[in-house]
Write an enzyme that holds these catalytic residues in place. Sequence first.
Site, PDB file in Angstrom:
ATOM      1  N   GLY A  28     -36.294  -3.277 -26.359  1.00 16.75           N
ATOM      2  CA  GLY A  28     -37.736  -3.466 -26.477  1.00 16.75           C
ATOM      3  C   GLY A  28     -38.168  -3.681 -27.917  1.00 16.75           C
ATOM      4  CG  ASP A  32     -41.283 -14.802 -33.198  1.00 13.46           C
ATOM      5  OD1 ASP A  32     -41.845 -14.348 -32.185  1.00 13.46           O
ATOM      6  OD2 ASP A  32     -41.884 -15.409 -34.107  1.00 13.46           O
ATOM      7  N   GLY A  33     -36.962 -12.961 -32.726  1.00 14.54           N
ATOM      8  CA  GLY A  33     -35.500 -13.046 -32.588  1.00 14.54           C
ATOM      9  C   GLY A  33     -35.090 -12.887 -31.125  1.00 14.54           C
ATOM     10  CG  HIS A  34     -35.679  -9.174 -29.021  1.00 15.05           C
ATOM     11  ND1 HIS A  34     -36.482  -8.438 -29.863  1.00 15.05           N
ATOM     12  CD2 HIS A  34     -34.537  -8.458 -28.867  1.00 15.05           C
ATOM     13  CE1 HIS A  34     -35.859  -7.319 -30.205  1.00 15.05           C
ATOM     14  NE2 HIS A  34     -34.675  -7.309 -29.620  1.00 15.05           N
TER      15      HIS A  34
END
Length: 275
Positions: A28, A32-34
Amino acid sequence: MRIFYTVSHLQSSAAEYLNHWAFIPTMGALHDGHLSLVQHAKEQGHSVIVSIFVNPTQFNNSEDLAKYPRTIYEDLRKLASIGVDAVFLPSVNEIYPEDGIVKSVHLGLEAESLEGHYRPGHFEGVVMVLRRLFEIVKPGHVFFGQKDLQQCMVVRRLIQQEFPLIQFNMIETMRELDGLAMSSRNERLTAEERIIANEIYQAMAKVSATDMVDSKIQILINELKTNGINTEYFNYVSLPDLVVVSNRAEAHAVVYAGYLGKVRLIDNLVFKELP
Ligand code: PAF
């Protein structure tokens, strides 16, 4: 976007996706990487499931676990906005049931150095949760961020050994404009710390661009310390085993970990293709 809270609900309602879909496990506090992992999975044409589970077994520090950012409603909003098909939000009991489904963990060389040394038990916890999640979600593809390079190598090994039908994808690190690697932990930096945090990237860029002897790397470590960044490790490593090497020629990457205030930041730059 479908939301599953239990293993039985997920497996009975998503039967047509099992062994096909792309899976992105997360804890969680999505950034933006996820979301770029989701985009890569979608670009490859997969249906996508994301799990959000703050895994207690991978924290070797109880304060870090307690302070880990939890932003579930915002996370769900972001995932829905980019067209994620399903989210798995298990409870601790669902992942670690009392009847002992969870197997013990034996790790390879790639888990011993660096994070393995500074965070004893961390990779055992990561492998424990991922093995369980892979068995539950049954993905055809998984996507992980290169920011956690050592984790990527540990997961790659787990998949080669125990889940050969899963396709592993490592996706390049997303950075803020000043170079700081995106991380859920960045949210815990103060405004002042955030301004100097990019010095880690600048130091890594120097070490990855030219061969530097240990004493020169030490000068960079001292400069970081003067600015309040306390380094745990800053090394050239060879891959996939994350063995520390003393020169750039033998290395594939430069890896960094250190504390800025109370926040532990890790990062890396890979400059040679993975074997
Ligand atoms: O990288 C993370 O967020 C975690 O280590 C992971 C892979 C979700 C396992 O809990």
